[in-house]
Design a protein around this motif. Structure first.
Motif, PDB file in Angstrom:
ATOM      1  N   ARG A   1      70.945   0.129  82.814  1.00 37.17           N
ATOM      2  CA  ARG A   1      70.705  -0.100  81.399  1.00 37.17           C
ATOM      3  C   ARG A   1      70.752   1.217  80.656  1.00 37.17           C
ATOM      4  O   ARG A   1      70.323   2.238  81.158  1.00 37.17           O
ATOM      5  N   GLN A   2      71.270   1.181  79.441  1.00 38.49           N
ATOM      6  CA  GLN A   2      71.406   2.406  78.664  1.00 38.49           C
ATOM      7  C   GLN A   2      70.060   2.786  78.061  1.00 38.49           C
ATOM      8  O   GLN A   2      69.355   1.941  77.548  1.00 38.49           O
ATOM      9  N   THR A   3      69.735   4.050  78.157  1.00 41.53           N
ATOM     10  CA  THR A   3      68.476   4.511  77.593  1.00 41.53           C
ATOM     11  C   THR A   3      68.727   5.067  76.201  1.00 41.53           C
ATOM     12  O   THR A   3      69.627   5.872  76.011  1.00 41.53           O
ATOM     13  N   ILE A   4      67.945   4.578  75.256  1.00 42.13           N
ATOM     14  CA  ILE A   4      68.086   5.069  73.897  1.00 42.13           C
ATOM     15  C   ILE A   4      66.768   5.698  73.481  1.00 42.13           C
ATOM     16  O   ILE A   4      65.707   5.098  73.649  1.00 42.13           O
ATOM     17  N   LEU A   5      66.842   6.908  73.010  1.00 40.22           N
ATOM     18  CA  LEU A   5      65.631   7.602  72.570  1.00 40.22           C
ATOM     19  C   LEU A   5      65.589   7.570  71.047  1.00 40.22           C
ATOM     20  O   LEU A   5      66.524   8.012  70.389  1.00 40.22           O
ATOM     21  N   ILE A   6      64.508   7.019  70.514  1.00 37.27           N
ATOM     22  CA  ILE A   6      64.358   6.940  69.064  1.00 37.27           C
ATOM     23  C   ILE A   6      63.334   7.979  68.637  1.00 37.27           C
ATOM     24  O   ILE A   6      62.199   7.971  69.116  1.00 37.27           O
ATOM     25  N   ILE A   7      63.755   8.882  67.762  1.00 37.14           N
ATOM     26  CA  ILE A   7      62.816   9.902  67.278  1.00 37.14           C
ATOM     27  C   ILE A   7      62.547   9.629  65.802  1.00 37.14           C
ATOM     28  O   ILE A   7      63.455   9.719  64.973  1.00 37.14           O
TER      29      ILE A   7
ATOM     30  N   GLY B   1      56.309  18.859  60.616  1.00 34.82           N
ATOM     31  CA  GLY B   1      56.478  19.776  61.750  1.00 34.82           C
ATOM     32  C   GLY B   1      57.939  20.069  61.925  1.00 34.82           C
ATOM     33  O   GLY B   1      58.642  20.425  60.986  1.00 34.82           O
ATOM     34  N   LYS B   2      58.453  19.845  63.139  1.00 44.54           N
ATOM     35  CA  LYS B   2      59.857  20.131  63.438  1.00 44.54           C
ATOM     36  C   LYS B   2      60.701  19.001  62.881  1.00 44.54           C
ATOM     37  O   LYS B   2      60.578  17.852  63.330  1.00 44.54           O
ATOM     38  N   ASP B   3      61.531  19.280  61.888  1.00 42.58           N
ATOM     39  CA  ASP B   3      62.265  18.185  61.271  1.00 42.58           C
ATOM     40  C   ASP B   3      63.539  17.868  62.050  1.00 42.58           C
ATOM     41  O   ASP B   3      63.896  18.538  63.017  1.00 42.58           O
ATOM     42  N   GLY B   4      64.215  16.777  61.606  1.00 39.73           N
ATOM     43  CA  GLY B   4      65.379  16.279  62.330  1.00 39.73           C
ATOM     44  C   GLY B   4      66.507  17.286  62.428  1.00 39.73           C
ATOM     45  O   GLY B   4      67.174  17.384  63.450  1.00 39.73           O
ATOM     46  N   TRP B   5      66.723  18.052  61.347  1.00 41.27           N
ATOM     47  CA  TRP B   5      67.798  19.045  61.376  1.00 41.27           C
ATOM     48  C   TRP B   5      67.578  20.020  62.515  1.00 41.27           C
ATOM     49  O   TRP B   5      68.490  20.362  63.261  1.00 41.27           O
TER      50      TRP B   5
ATOM     51  N   ALA C   1      59.270  17.847  67.966  1.00 35.95           N
ATOM     52  CA  ALA C   1      59.041  18.599  69.195  1.00 35.95           C
ATOM     53  C   ALA C   1      58.931  17.643  70.380  1.00 35.95           C
ATOM     54  O   ALA C   1      59.512  17.868  71.439  1.00 35.95           O
ATOM     55  N   GLU C   2      58.209  16.529  70.157  1.00 35.52           N
ATOM     56  CA  GLU C   2      58.047  15.537  71.222  1.00 35.52           C
ATOM     57  C   GLU C   2      59.417  14.949  71.585  1.00 35.52           C
ATOM     58  O   GLU C   2      59.743  14.761  72.759  1.00 35.52           O
TER      59      GLU C   2
ATOM     60  N   ARG D   1      61.161  14.861  75.155  1.00 31.97           N
ATOM     61  CA  ARG D   1      61.540  13.596  75.790  1.00 31.97           C
ATOM     62  C   ARG D   1      63.025  13.605  76.139  1.00 31.97           C
ATOM     63  O   ARG D   1      63.426  13.110  77.183  1.00 31.97           O
ATOM     64  N   ALA D   2      63.834  14.159  75.214  1.00 31.83           N
ATOM     65  CA  ALA D   2      65.276  14.196  75.454  1.00 31.83           C
ATOM     66  C   ALA D   2      65.571  15.019  76.700  1.00 31.83           C
ATOM     67  O   ALA D   2      66.387  14.634  77.533  1.00 31.83           O
ATOM     68  N   ARG D   3      64.870  16.143  76.844  1.00 38.53           N
ATOM     69  CA  ARG D   3      65.093  16.993  78.015  1.00 38.53           C
ATOM     70  C   ARG D   3      64.708  16.246  79.286  1.00 38.53           C
ATOM     71  O   ARG D   3      65.345  16.355  80.314  1.00 38.53           O
TER      72      ARG D   3
END
Lengths: 800, 126
Positions: A551-557, A611-615, A589-590, A594-596
Motif C-alpha cells: 500500500r502506498q504511504t502518504i504523509l500529510i503535513i 514554526g517551520k512553514d511549508g516553504w 519540523a515533525e 516523519r518524512a525521514r
C-alpha cells in the motif's frame, strides 16, 4: 469648620472681620475724641494696629499653609511626572515620595487647591499608566526586533537588503563570514558588482522582476570559482518595498555547494553502477559465447578418445585426455566468471526447492571422492541420521559444498578431509551447517582476510601451483548470503582449515530490490506456472507477503487538525479498499522528521504553518538527497504555484481541497492509477504490420492506438495507461528493448507487454525480456488468432 | 525390439553432430530438428524420447515443450531439457514447461544416457 472653607472664603472672612473691627474701633475712637479723651483714642489706635498686624500675620500663615505649600508640592510633583523614570536624578526631588504623599494629603481638602491636587493626582495616574504601557510596548518591539535581527544575523544564508538601485543598504554578518568583507564597507555599493560576470544578467533580471512586482519572489542560481573549487549558490529575492521597515528588496544567498556536490556524487555513483552492470552484462554474454566452441572442443576430444580406445591407439588417448581436461578447466573458469558477473549484474536468481540433505550430500561425496583420494587423503563424512529435508537452492548448495571439498582436496596431501553436517538453532530459526575440515597447509590471518574476495587466491603463486580461478569462495559466499546464510572459516597455518556453510533450513527467497526475480515476480510466475505441472512451487507464506502489492504511504503535513482528519478520511474512503496508508504530521519540523523516518510515497504539504512553514519544509525535503525524489503536493490557501513548482513541488492545490482531485493526483503520483484505459497500444515502425495488427485487434473488439516507435509510445502511455502494449523490438529512435527498460524501471512495469518481432532473439535478448514481458511472438511463427487470444488473456489479467 | 528413437532438438550443428553420433554409437536411433517448430513437427513421428535444447530459434524450447505436452498425441513422450550451466532459471522453467528431466551442457554422455534409460524404463510404450 474654618478648615473646610475655601481659601477665598477664608480671605473674605478675615478681611470682613478686619473691616468690622476697623469700623468698630473708628466709631469708638471718634466717640472718645469728640468727648475730649484723646488718650483713649491713642489706645484705640494701638489696639487697631495690633489687630491689623495680627490679621496680616494670619493672612500670611493662611497663604503659606493653604496655598504656597501645596503649590510647591504640585510643582515638584509635576516635575517628577515630567521626568518620569528619571525623577530620581533631579536634586530637588530626592524626597519624591514626600511630595507625592503631601499632594495626596492635599487632595483630601475641600478647597480649590484640594480639587486642583485631586485633578493633578488623577492626571498623573493616567500619565503613569500610559507611560507603563508605552514602556511595555517598546520592550516588546525591541524583543521582536532582537529576535528577527538574531535570526538574520545568525542565519548561515547571506542576507542583503537592497534599495531601488540595487545598492546594498544592509548585509548580514554571514556575508562577512563568507566573504571576509566588512558589512560596513559593502553599504551603498551596487549589489551586482559582486557576482561573477556570467551570473550577473540572470541576477539583474531576477532583481528587476522582483522590483516591478511587489510580493513576487524570484530565485536564480549562481556559481563562483574559489580556491577550493566551484561553489554554488541559490539566490532568492523578495520585494519588501511595501514593508514599513525594510523598504527594499531582501536578497537571500544560500550556499548549495554541498547539495550540488551530493547530487553530483549520486549521479556519478549511478553512472559507475551502470558501467559496472554493463561490464558484468558484457562478461555474462562473453562467457556464453566462449562456452559454445568450448563445448565442441570438450565433446569432440571425448569422442576422439573413445574412438582411439576402440581402435587401440593408446598413444593418442593420453593427449586427447589432456585436451579434454584443459577444456574442462577453461570451462570451469568461464562458468565461475559467468556466475560472478551474473551475481554482480543482479541477475543471479535463487530457486528454492525441498530436498533430502542426506541424498544431496551423498551426491556431492560420490562426485568428489576421486578428487579427494588423489592426494592419498582420507575422506570422513559425518551426517546425523534423520537430519531430514531442507528447502534451499539445491544447485547452489551443491556447488558450494563441491567448491569447499575440492579446495580441501587441493590443499591437503596425505591428510584427512572431514565433511560434517549438523542442525543448529538460532533465534528460533533452524539452520543447517556443513563443515569441511582438512589437515592441509592452512592459511595465515593475512591470507584469511582476502580469502573471500573475488580474483584473490591466498597469493598469486598458489594459482600457478594449485590451479583454480580464485573465484570459488567468493561465489560460494555470495550464494550463501543470497540464501540468508554465510560461509565462515578458521585456519592455522600448517595445521589445516575448516570452512563452514550455514544456511537456514527453510530458505526464503531473497527480496533483493535490484534483482529481476524479486521485482517482477508476477510475470516470471505467470510464465513458469502456465503449464499444469509446476514442480517449483513457491513457499506460500513468505513469498505471498513479499509479492503482495504494497500500500502506498502518504504523509500529510498540516497544522490544522480538522484538515488532517478530513484528508485522512477522504483518502481512506477512496476506492473499495484503502489503497493508501495515511500518516500525518501537525507541523513542519515533525513532518520533516516523519518524512525521514517513513520515506513516504507522496507528501502533501500545507504552506502556512506556525514554526517551520511549508516553504521551509519543502526546501529541506528537496535538499535531502534521500527525500528529494518523493513527490510533494502543496495544499494551501495561498495560490503560489510558481514558487511551489520552482521549489520542486509535484503539484499544487488551493484550499479548500477538492478531494476527488487530490485522490487523482495521489493516484497519478504513486503510479497505482486505476484509470486504466481500455485500449491496446501498438508500437511498430512498419505501417503494414501496424495496420494488420490494428485490424486484428479492432475485430476482437479492442480500442487501438498506434505509435511508430518507443518515444511516441511513451507519449501515449503518459496520456493514458493502456491495457496492454503490443511491442515490436527493432525500431528507430527508441527501440522495444529500451521501452521495456524504461517501463520496467518506472511504476508502469505492470502494463502487460506482448512482444511481436521479426528479430531472432538471442539468449541474452530473451534474458533481457524475460520476466518483463508477458509473451513473445516471433513474426511469421504465429497466427493472428493466437495474437488476439494472447492480448485478451494478458489484458484481462491486468484488468482483474 | 527396435532401437529406441531419440529426437534431438538442437540449433547448434556441432552439438547436434556430437550428440547424434554418440547416441547412435550407444545403440539409439536418432532424429534431428534444428528449431522449436521443427521439434514440435517431428514430435508427431512419436520418438521414444526428446532431447530439447532450450534456447532455440523460431520457437524456444519452453514453448515447444509446452506445445508437445499440450497435444494429447505427443504428451506422453518424455522430454529431457538441455540447459547451459548456471542458467538455473532456464532449468526450473524447463521443468515448469513440462520437461521430465534436465541435464546441463556440455553433456556428460554417460550421465545423459543413464537419464535416458531411466525415463524410457518409466514409459510404458517403449
Amino acid at each position: 469648620m474654618f478648615k473646610r472653607l475655601s481659601v477665598g472664603a477664608k480671605f473674605n472672612l478675615l478681611l470682613f472681620a478686619c473691616f468690622l473691627a476697623g469700623i468698630l474701633l473708628s466709631t469708638v475712637a471718634l466717640t472718645f475724641f469728640l468727648h475730649g479723651q484723646p488718650h483713649v483714642v491713642a489706645w484705640v489706635v494701638g489696639i487697631f494696629t495690633a489687630i491689623f498686624a495680627l490679621v496680616i500675620f494670619f493672612i500670611n500663615l493662611l497663604l503659606r499653609f493653604a496655598v504656597l505649600t501645596p503649590l510647591t508640592h504640585l510643582a515638584y510633583a509635576a516635575q517628577i511626572l515630567g521626568h518620569g523614570e528619571n525623577a530620581k536624578n533631579i536634586p530637588a526631588c530626592t524626597d519624591t515620595c514626600d511630595h507625592l504623599a503631601e499632594l495626596a494629603h492635599a487632595a483630601q481638602r475641600g478647597d480649590e487647591l484640594g480639587q486642583l491636587a485631586g485633578l493633578f493626582n488623577f492626571m498623573s495616574a493616567q500619565v503613569k499608566s500610559r507611560e507603563e504601557k508605552l514602556i511595555a510596548a517598546k520592550a516588546e518591539i525591541q524583543e521582536r526586533e532582537n529576535y528577527f535581527r538574531s535570526l538574520i544575523e545568525n542565519a548561515s544564508d547571506a542576507i542583503f537588503i537592497l534599495d531601488h538601485e540595487n545598492k546594498i543598504m544592509y548585509a548580514s554578518p554571514a556575508v562577512e563570514r563568507a566573504g571576509g568583507v566588512s558589512c560596513d564597507l559593502l553599504r551603498g555599493k551596487d549589489f551586482l558588482l559582486f557576482p561573477d560576470a556570467a551570473d550577473r544578467p540572470a541576477i539583474a533580471e531576477a532583481l528587476d522582476a522582483v522590483r516591478n512586482e511587489p510580493g513576487l519572489v524570484a530565485r536564480t542560481e549562481l556559481s563562483r570559482t574559489t580556491g577550493r573549487g566551484v561553489a554554488y549558490f541559490e539566490l532568492v529575492a523578495g520585494n519588501m518595498f511595501s514593508s514599513q521597515y525594510l523598504k527594499g528588496i531582501i536578497v537571500n544567498v544560500r550556499d548549495i555547494t554541498e547539495r550540488r556536490r551530493s547530487e553530483q556524487l549520486a549521479k556519478e555513483k549511478e553512472t559507475a553502477e551502470t558501467a559496472n552492470k554493463a561490464k558484468s552484462q558484457f562478461l555474462a554474454n562473453m562467457s556464453h559465447e566462449l562456452r559454445t566452441p568450448l563445448n565442441a572442443i570438450i565433446g569432440y576430444s571425448e569422442m576422439l578418445s573413445e574412438e582411439a580406445e576402440d581402435l587401440g591407439q593408446k598413444s593418442m588417448i593420453a593427449d586427447l585426455a589432456k585436451i579434454r581436461s584443459a577444456g574442462k578447466h577453461l570451462l570451469a573458469l568461464i562458468n565461475d566468471v559467468l556466475d560472478l558477473s551474473k551475481i554482480e549484474a543482479g541477475r543471479m536468481d535463487i530457486f528454492v526447492e525441498n530436498f533430502s540433505i542426506a541424498s544431496a550430500v551423498k551426491d556431492v561425496v560420490s562426485t568428489i571422492t576421486p578428487l579427494v583420494s588423489k592426494n592419498a587423503n582420507q575422506f570422513v563424512v559425518d551426517i546425523p541420521e534423520g537430519i531430514g529435508d531442507m528447502r534451499a537452492d539445491l544447485t547452489k548448495v551443491r556447488q558450494g559444498l563441491f567448491n569447499l571439498l575440492s579446495n580441501a582436496a587441493k590443499f591437503t596431501d596425505h591428510g584427512t578431509i572431514t565433511l560434517r553436517v549438523a542442525k543448529l538453532m538460532n533465534n528460533g530459526t533452524d539452520f543447517i551447517a556443513f563443515q569441511v575440515a582438512d589437515t592441509g597447509i592452512g592459511m595465515t590471518d593475512e591470507q584469511l582476510s582476502r580469502l573471500f574476495e573475488a580474483f584473490s587466491q591466498a597469493d598469486a603463486s598458489t594459482t600457478r601451483k594449485y590451479g583454480g580461478t580464485g573465484l570459488g569462495l567468493a561465489i560460494t559466499r555470495r550464494f550463501c548470503r543470497m540464501m540468508g546464510g554465510d560461509v565462515t572459516v578458521t585456519s592455522t597455518p600448517g595445521e589445516g582449515s575448516a570452512f563452514t556453510i550455514i544456511l537456514p533450513q527453510t530458505v526464503i527467497k531473497d527480496t533483493d530490490p535490484t534483482g529481476p526475480a524479486a521485482s517482477a515476480p508476477a510475470h516470471s510466475d505467470a510464465l513458469a506456472t502456465s503449464a499444469p505441472a509446476s514442480i517449483a512451487p513457491q513457499s506460500p507464506a513468505p513469498v505471498a507477503t513479499n509479492n503482495a502489492p504494497r500500500r502506498q504511504t502518504i504523509l500529510i503535513i498540516d497544522d490544522d487538525p480538522i484538515v488532517l482528519d478530513l484528508m485522512r478520511r477522504s483518502l481512506t474512503r477512496q476506492g473499495a479498499e484503502p489503497q493508501f496508508t495515511i500518516e500525518t504530521a501537525s507541523g513542519g519540523a515533525e513532518g520533516l522528521a516523519r518524512a525521514r523516518q517513513l520515506k513516504p510515497d507522496v507528501i502533501t504539504l500545507d504552506l502556512m504553518m506556525p514554526g517551520k512553514d511549508g516553504w521551509s519544509v519543502l526546501s529541506d525535503l528537496k535538499a535531502d538527497p534521500e527525500l528529494a525524489n518523493i513527490p510533494v503536493v502543496l495544499v494551501s490557501i495561498l495560490d503560489n504555484r510558481q514558487m511551489g513548482f520552482a521549489l520542486g513541488a509535484s503539484d499544487y492545490m488551493v484550499k479548500p481541497v477538492d478531494f476527488d482531485r487530490l485522490g487523482a493526483i495521489l493516484h497519478r503520483l504513486d503510479g497505482q492509477s486505476q484509470r486504466t484505459g481500455g485500449y491496446v497500444l501498438i508500437v511498430e515502425d512498419d505501417p503494414d504490420t501496424r495496420e494488420l495488427e490494428r485490424r486484428t485487434l479492432e475485430k476482437a473488439g479492442w480500442q487501438v492506438r498506434e505509435a511508430q516507435d518507443g518515444a511516441a509510445a511513451l507519449e501515449h502511455i503518459k496520456a493514458e495507461i493502456p491495457r496492454l502494449i503490443l511491442l515490436d523490438l527493432l525500431m528507430p529512435r527508441m527501440d522495444g528493448f529500451q521501452l521495456v527498460d524504461v517501463l520496467h524501471a518506472s511504476t508502469l512495469r505492470d502494463i502487460p507487454i506482448v512482444v511481436v518481432t521479426a528479430k531472432t532473439l538471442t539468449e541474452s535478448d530473451q534474458a533481457t525480456l524475460r520476466g518483463r514481458v508477458s509473451a513473445i511472438f516471433e513474426k511469421s511463427a504465429y497466427t493472428l488468432e493466437q495474437l488476439a487470444a494472447a492480448v485478451r488473456t494478458f489484458a484481462q489479467k491486468r484488468g482483474s | 525390439m527396435p532401437n529406441p528413437k531419440i529426437l534431438i532438438v538442437e540449433d547448434n550443428e556441432m552439438n547436434r553432430d556430437m550428440l547424434s553420433r554418440r547416441l547412435i554409437k550407444r545403440g539409439f536411433d536418432v532424429a534431428l530438428a534444428e528449431d522449436g517448430q521443427q521439434g514440435v513437427d517431428r514430435s508427431m513421428d512419436l520418438p521414444s524420447l526428446i532431447l530439447m535444447d532450450m534456447s532455440l530459434p523460431v520457437l524456444d524450447g519452453w514453448e515447444a515443450t509446452r506445445r508437445i505436452k499440450a497435444n494429447p498425441v505427443t504428451a506422453a513422450i518424455p522430454i529431457i531439457a538441455l540447459t547451459a550451466h548456471a542458467m538455473d532459471s532456464d532449468r526450473s522453467k524447463a521443468l515448469a514447461a513440462g520437461c521430465d528431466d534436465y541435464d546441463t551442457k556440455p553433456v556428460d554422455i554417460d550421465h545423459l544416457v543413464s537419464l535416458i534409460h531411466a525415463l524410457l524404463a518409466k514409459t510404458p510404450n517403449s
